[in-house]
Design a protein around this motif. Structure first.
Motif, mmCIF file in Angstrom:
data_model
loop_
_atom_site.group_PDB
_atom_site.id
_atom_site.type_symbol
_atom_site.label_atom_id
_atom_site.label_comp_id
_atom_site.label_asym_id
_atom_site.label_seq_id
_atom_site.Cartn_x
_atom_site.Cartn_y
_atom_site.Cartn_z
ATOM 1 N N MET A 28 41.838 42.085 43.817
ATOM 2 C CA MET A 28 41.671 40.916 42.899
ATOM 3 C C MET A 28 42.333 39.876 43.614
ATOM 4 O O MET A 28 42.232 38.775 43.580
ATOM 5 C CB MET A 28 42.484 41.191 41.578
ATOM 6 N N LYS A 29 43.268 40.166 44.449
ATOM 7 C CA LYS A 29 44.100 38.919 45.242
ATOM 8 C C LYS A 29 42.958 38.381 46.290
ATOM 9 O O LYS A 29 43.291 37.144 46.498
ATOM 10 C CB LYS A 29 45.289 39.638 45.962
ATOM 11 N N ILE A 117 35.130 46.949 41.257
ATOM 12 C CA ILE A 117 36.062 45.968 40.664
ATOM 13 C C ILE A 117 36.134 44.714 41.150
ATOM 14 O O ILE A 117 36.075 43.563 40.356
ATOM 15 C CB ILE A 117 37.649 46.736 41.087
ATOM 16 N N VAL A 118 35.671 44.439 42.360
ATOM 17 C CA VAL A 118 35.569 43.018 43.074
ATOM 18 C C VAL A 118 34.289 42.556 42.491
ATOM 19 O O VAL A 118 34.581 41.353 42.076
ATOM 20 C CB VAL A 118 35.284 43.359 44.781
ATOM 21 N N ALA A 119 33.226 43.092 42.233
ATOM 22 C CA ALA A 119 32.198 42.427 41.447
ATOM 23 C C ALA A 119 32.678 42.302 39.944
ATOM 24 O O ALA A 119 32.032 40.971 39.659
ATOM 25 C CB ALA A 119 30.837 43.466 41.464
ATOM 26 N N ALA A 124 34.074 37.608 36.409
ATOM 27 C CA ALA A 124 34.896 37.256 35.648
ATOM 28 C C ALA A 124 35.493 35.771 35.866
ATOM 29 O O ALA A 124 35.678 34.672 35.195
ATOM 30 C CB ALA A 124 35.917 38.090 35.342
ATOM 31 N N ALA A 125 35.592 35.833 37.189
ATOM 32 C CA ALA A 125 36.389 34.386 37.956
ATOM 33 C C ALA A 125 35.232 33.259 37.601
ATOM 34 O O ALA A 125 35.607 32.226 37.565
ATOM 35 C CB ALA A 125 36.654 34.823 39.171
ATOM 36 N N ARG A 126 33.846 33.699 37.660
ATOM 37 C CA ARG A 126 32.784 32.576 37.516
ATOM 38 C C ARG A 126 32.499 32.203 36.151
ATOM 39 O O ARG A 126 32.024 31.171 35.763
ATOM 40 C CB ARG A 126 31.645 32.850 38.228
#
Length: 136
Positions: A28-29, A117-119, A124-126
């Motif tokens: 996540m970093k 998890i990256v996807a 979520a970040a977008r």
């Protein structure tokens, strides 16, 4: 252009297994998130209540020790912090049966690949979960 008013986006990882928590934090970093890791729902609620600027994304393991499991935590977050993106992970869910999750919650079945998890984090970040985007 001044960046004084900009705040770094934050993520909360709720995972009782420290190795899995550290791996998720490392992934996540990559999204320039400020990461906090806790081991159970009670610590997660305490952290969320004490965060004056809020948390943007929560990654929650379904099987947690303590007073509530990950699903109950996701439901509580959806009520108390409706603009937060939530990702719930589990390996104990019966095949084909994803749990009934609150809206704005993503489910990732374990074992998952790091890319899963990256996807989910990227989505979520977008996401725009601001109050102006909520429909009542």
């Amino acid at each position: 252009m001044s960046t004084a008013g900009l705040r770094r986006r934050t993520a909360l990882i709720v995972e009782s297994d420290r190795c899995r928590s550290d791996l998720a934090a490392m992934m996540m970093k990559e999204f320039d998130l400020e990461i906090t890791q806790v081991a159970d729902a009670d610590d997660a609620i305490d952290h969320l209540c004490a965060s004056p600027s809020g948390v943007d994304i929560a990654l929650i393991e379904m099987s947690l020790d303590g007073s509530m499991d990950g699903l109950a935590l996701a439901r509580r977050i959806s009520v108390l912090w409706p603009t937060m993106s939530v990702i719930v992970t589990s390996r104990t869910v019966c095949s084909g049966d994803a749990p009934a999750l609150p809206s704005r919650t993503t489910f990732v079945r374990k074992p998952c690949r790091p890319l899963d998890i990256v996807a989910a984090t990227a989505n979520a970040a977008r996401a725009d979960h601001s109050l102006r985007s909520l429909r009542f």
